[in-house]
Design a protein around this motif. Structure first.
Motif, PDB file in Angstrom:
ATOM      1  N   ALA A 153      -1.063  -0.963   9.867  1.00  0.00           N
ATOM      2  CA  ALA A 153       0.149  -1.499  10.508  1.00  0.00           C
ATOM      3  C   ALA A 153       0.647  -0.466  11.509  1.00  0.00           C
ATOM      4  CB  ALA A 153       1.212  -1.765   9.451  1.00  0.00           C
ATOM      5  N   SER A 154       1.149  -0.931  12.641  1.00  0.00           N
ATOM      6  CA  SER A 154       1.523   0.091  13.625  1.00  0.00           C
ATOM      7  C   SER A 154       2.792   0.846  13.224  1.00  0.00           C
ATOM      8  CB  SER A 154       1.604  -0.484  15.039  1.00  0.00           C
ATOM      9  OG  SER A 154       2.411  -1.601  15.061  1.00  0.00           O
ATOM     10  N   HIS A 155       3.828   0.162  12.772  1.00  0.00           N
ATOM     11  CA  HIS A 155       5.052   0.892  12.387  1.00  0.00           C
ATOM     12  C   HIS A 155       5.422   0.530  10.946  1.00  0.00           C
ATOM     13  CE1 HIS A 155       9.411   2.202  13.585  1.00  0.00           C
ATOM     14  NE2 HIS A 155       8.903   2.926  12.614  1.00  0.00           N
ATOM     15  N   VAL A 156       5.356   1.526  10.053  1.00  0.00           N
ATOM     16  CA  VAL A 156       5.620   1.291   8.623  1.00  0.00           C
ATOM     17  C   VAL A 156       6.937   1.951   8.238  1.00  0.00           C
ATOM     18  CG1 VAL A 156       4.811   1.785   6.267  1.00  0.00           C
ATOM     19  CG2 VAL A 156       3.161   1.134   8.033  1.00  0.00           C
ATOM     20  N   LEU A 157       7.723   1.245   7.441  1.00  0.00           N
ATOM     21  CA  LEU A 157       8.919   1.839   6.836  1.00  0.00           C
ATOM     22  C   LEU A 157       8.559   2.272   5.419  1.00  0.00           C
ATOM     23  CD1 LEU A 157      12.006   2.390   6.623  1.00  0.00           C
ATOM     24  CD2 LEU A 157      12.232   0.057   5.734  1.00  0.00           C
ATOM     25  N   ASP A 158       8.690   3.568   5.116  1.00  0.00           N
ATOM     26  CA  ASP A 158       8.451   4.069   3.754  1.00  0.00           C
ATOM     27  C   ASP A 158       9.821   4.272   3.105  1.00  0.00           C
ATOM     28  OD1 ASP A 158       7.327   5.015   1.466  1.00  0.00           O
ATOM     29  OD2 ASP A 158       6.629   6.918   2.297  1.00  0.00           O
TER      30      ASP A 158
ATOM     31  N   THR B 257       4.384  -3.181   0.154  1.00  0.00           N
ATOM     32  CA  THR B 257       3.487  -2.587  -0.851  1.00  0.00           C
ATOM     33  C   THR B 257       4.315  -1.606  -1.676  1.00  0.00           C
ATOM     34  OG1 THR B 257       1.732  -2.719   0.818  1.00  0.00           O
ATOM     35  CG2 THR B 257       1.263  -1.430  -1.171  1.00  0.00           C
ATOM     36  N   ILE B 258       4.402  -1.878  -2.960  1.00  0.00           N
ATOM     37  CA  ILE B 258       5.294  -1.100  -3.828  1.00  0.00           C
ATOM     38  C   ILE B 258       4.505  -0.502  -4.991  1.00  0.00           C
ATOM     39  CG2 ILE B 258       7.239  -1.311  -5.455  1.00  0.00           C
ATOM     40  CD1 ILE B 258       8.386  -3.483  -3.571  1.00  0.00           C
ATOM     41  N   LEU B 259       4.766   0.771  -5.278  1.00  0.00           N
ATOM     42  CA  LEU B 259       4.145   1.437  -6.435  1.00  0.00           C
ATOM     43  C   LEU B 259       5.261   1.803  -7.406  1.00  0.00           C
ATOM     44  CD1 LEU B 259       1.607   2.843  -7.709  1.00  0.00           C
ATOM     45  CD2 LEU B 259       2.198   4.867  -6.374  1.00  0.00           C
ATOM     46  N   GLU B 260       5.102   1.422  -8.646  1.00  0.00           N
ATOM     47  CA  GLU B 260       6.160   1.727  -9.613  1.00  0.00           C
ATOM     48  C   GLU B 260       5.571   1.877 -11.014  1.00  0.00           C
ATOM     49  OE1 GLU B 260       8.883   3.225 -10.569  1.00  0.00           O
ATOM     50  OE2 GLU B 260       9.850   2.363  -8.791  1.00  0.00           O
TER      51      GLU B 260
ATOM     52  N   ASP C 146       6.260  -3.394  10.851  1.00  0.00           N
ATOM     53  CA  ASP C 146       5.041  -4.184  10.604  1.00  0.00           C
ATOM     54  C   ASP C 146       4.615  -4.109   9.144  1.00  0.00           C
ATOM     55  OD1 ASP C 146       4.361  -4.695  13.533  1.00  0.00           O
ATOM     56  OD2 ASP C 146       4.629  -2.528  13.457  1.00  0.00           O
ATOM     57  N   GLY C 147       5.082  -3.097   8.438  1.00  0.00           N
ATOM     58  CA  GLY C 147       4.771  -2.966   7.014  1.00  0.00           C
ATOM     59  C   GLY C 147       5.885  -2.198   6.330  1.00  0.00           C
ATOM     60  N   VAL C 148       6.100  -2.453   5.043  1.00  0.00           N
ATOM     61  CA  VAL C 148       7.104  -1.713   4.270  1.00  0.00           C
ATOM     62  C   VAL C 148       6.436  -1.215   2.991  1.00  0.00           C
ATOM     63  CG1 VAL C 148       9.281  -1.868   2.984  1.00  0.00           C
ATOM     64  CG2 VAL C 148       9.063  -3.041   5.176  1.00  0.00           C
ATOM     65  N   THR C 149       6.699   0.053   2.635  1.00  0.00           N
ATOM     66  CA  THR C 149       6.164   0.607   1.388  1.00  0.00           C
ATOM     67  C   THR C 149       7.297   1.233   0.592  1.00  0.00           C
ATOM     68  OG1 THR C 149       5.754   2.741   2.457  1.00  0.00           O
ATOM     69  CG2 THR C 149       3.913   1.188   2.413  1.00  0.00           C
ATOM     70  N   CYS C 150       7.051   1.430  -0.691  1.00  0.00           N
ATOM     71  CA  CYS C 150       8.040   2.136  -1.528  1.00  0.00           C
ATOM     72  C   CYS C 150       7.315   2.626  -2.777  1.00  0.00           C
ATOM     73  CB  CYS C 150       9.178   1.183  -1.897  1.00  0.00           C
ATOM     74  SG  CYS C 150      10.501   1.986  -2.832  1.00  0.00           S
ATOM     75  N   ALA C 151       7.256   3.947  -2.967  1.00  0.00           N
ATOM     76  CA  ALA C 151       6.590   4.493  -4.156  1.00  0.00           C
ATOM     77  C   ALA C 151       7.627   5.136  -5.067  1.00  0.00           C
ATOM     78  CB  ALA C 151       5.528   5.523  -3.762  1.00  0.00           C
ATOM     79  N   TYR C 152       7.741   4.635  -6.264  1.00  0.00           N
ATOM     80  CA  TYR C 152       8.630   5.182  -7.298  1.00  0.00           C
ATOM     81  C   TYR C 152      10.083   5.292  -6.837  1.00  0.00           C
ATOM     82  CZ  TYR C 152       4.093   6.180  -9.223  1.00  0.00           C
ATOM     83  OH  TYR C 152       2.806   6.043  -9.695  1.00  0.00           O
ATOM     84  N   GLY C 153      10.498   4.348  -6.002  1.00  0.00           N
ATOM     85  CA  GLY C 153      11.884   4.340  -5.537  1.00  0.00           C
ATOM     86  C   GLY C 153      12.671   3.206  -6.168  1.00  0.00           C
ATOM     87  N   CYS C 154      12.012   2.031  -6.346  1.00  0.00           N
ATOM     88  CA  CYS C 154      12.743   0.814  -6.737  1.00  0.00           C
ATOM     89  C   CYS C 154      13.520   0.951  -8.046  1.00  0.00           C
ATOM     90  CB  CYS C 154      11.770  -0.360  -6.884  1.00  0.00           C
ATOM     91  SG  CYS C 154      11.164  -0.966  -5.322  1.00  0.00           S
TER      92      CYS C 154
ATOM     93  N   GLN D 237      -4.728   2.017  -0.201  1.00  0.00           N
ATOM     94  CA  GLN D 237      -5.905   1.138  -0.042  1.00  0.00           C
ATOM     95  C   GLN D 237      -5.507  -0.339  -0.074  1.00  0.00           C
ATOM     96  OE1 GLN D 237      -8.613   2.379  -3.144  1.00  0.00           O
ATOM     97  NE2 GLN D 237      -9.211   4.222  -2.030  1.00  0.00           N
ATOM     98  N   CYS D 238      -4.390  -0.630  -0.756  1.00  0.00           N
ATOM     99  CA  CYS D 238      -3.935  -2.039  -0.842  1.00  0.00           C
ATOM    100  C   CYS D 238      -3.165  -2.479   0.403  1.00  0.00           C
ATOM    101  CB  CYS D 238      -3.017  -2.225  -2.053  1.00  0.00           C
ATOM    102  SG  CYS D 238      -3.852  -2.036  -3.617  1.00  0.00           S
ATOM    103  N   MET D 239      -2.917  -1.529   1.330  1.00  0.00           N
ATOM    104  CA  MET D 239      -2.133  -1.855   2.533  1.00  0.00           C
ATOM    105  C   MET D 239      -3.036  -2.204   3.698  1.00  0.00           C
ATOM    106  SD  MET D 239       0.264   1.462   2.977  1.00  0.00           S
ATOM    107  CE  MET D 239       0.719   1.014   4.667  1.00  0.00           C
ATOM    108  N   PRO D 240      -2.676  -3.197   4.495  1.00  0.00           N
ATOM    109  CA  PRO D 240      -3.401  -3.398   5.754  1.00  0.00           C
ATOM    110  C   PRO D 240      -2.922  -2.346   6.768  1.00  0.00           C
ATOM    111  CG  PRO D 240      -1.624  -4.986   5.542  1.00  0.00           C
ATOM    112  CD  PRO D 240      -1.578  -4.149   4.304  1.00  0.00           C
TER     113      PRO D 240
END
Ligand SMILES: C[S@@+](CC[C@H](N)C(=O)[O-])C[C@H]1O[C@@H](n2cnc3c(N)ncnc32)[C@H](O)[C@@H]1O
Length: 240
Positions: free
Chosen positions: A49-54, A156-159, A124-132, A44-47
């Protein structure tokens, strides 16, 4: 530096390969499915985006949430564990077979978040959940996220983070120091993996300190939003 990263590649990749089969069940079971809500909130916090890197896509739970919410047309997942990604691929295919309208394309790439195999400004967007918190060099990972993001894109990062309330902290410590390593050892038959996860959570920065790392990596307007008493936090930043 390069040999440290190669060791990490082997160590982290092998660790997650070993627990891949039990990872989702333990996550959802031990968190009573709250982790699904955290990923939903993150998306929900992400806009759009056409191509996202997870980054650190693992078993693709965050990617799947993005696809369900129509947040990305194409997702590239990067991870050091082939086994985690193999499970993720099956889950994405299952989702696609249930919903034929789902056109988003997902590809899974083996690689290290601290030396990404992508050109500058590719996503166009980068995300990372519990990786950092698994990175041996957090700043190198964040700088790579900045490098591969297009100007105007959001990270957008979740940690996990450390709750302020003393009672919640007590339960949090109990969970990560005792319950998770104990249940994890029994379910995954792995003596060390879940103790490692406990340590990785305890020694990681959160809140303002993490925001400072985002700013140092070049991100503008870096912000954080604690979820569920601050047990976990969503971080965002923009590349101008
Ligand atoms: C706790 S899992 C999180 C997976 C998924 N994002 C989720 O939300 O469930 C961490 C993942 O990060 C991956 N990982 C850890 N360090 C990495 C690195 N340096 N580069 C790429 N992937 C990494 C692991 O292989 C693992 O799949």
């Amino acid at each position: 530096m390069r040999s440290q990263m190669n060791n990490e590649k082997q160590h982290i990749g092998q660790l997650f390969d070993r627990i891949a089969g039990t990872y989702d069940g333990l996550n959802h079971g031990l968190s009573l499915n709250i982790d699904k809500r955290w990923r939903r909130k993150t998306v929900q916090c992400m806009p759009k985006a056409s191509h996202v890197l997870d980054v650190a896509i693992g078993t693709a739970d965050l990617t799947i949430e993005m696809l369900k919410r129509g947040k990305a047309e194409q997702v590239t997942g990067l991870d050091l564990s082939e086994q985690m990604m193999a499970i993720g691929k099956v889950k994405v295919e299952r989702l696609r077979s249930k919903d034929e309208r789902l056109e988003a394309n997902v590809d899974f790439i083996y690689g290290n978040a601290q030396q990404m195999p992508f050109d500058d400004a590719s996503f166009d967007g980068v995300t990372c959940a519990y990786g950092c918190r698994n990175f041996s060099d957090l700043d190198a990972g964040l700088k790579e996220m900045y490098r591969v993001l297009k100007p105007g894109g959001q990270v957008t990062i979740l940690e996990f983070s450390y709750p302020k309330n003393r009672f919640i902290r007590f339960v949090y410590d109990l969970y990560f120091s005792h319950i998770l390593p104990f249940v994890g050892r029994i379910v995954s038959h792995d003596k060390t993996a879940y103790s490692y996860l406990n340590k990785s959570v305890k020694h990681f920065c959160w809140g303002e300190a993490f925001v400072q790392h985002l700013t140092d990596a070049g991100f503008q307007d870096a912000q954080f939003k604690p979820l569920t008493f601050g047990i976990t936090t969503v971080y965002t930043g923009i590349k101008n």
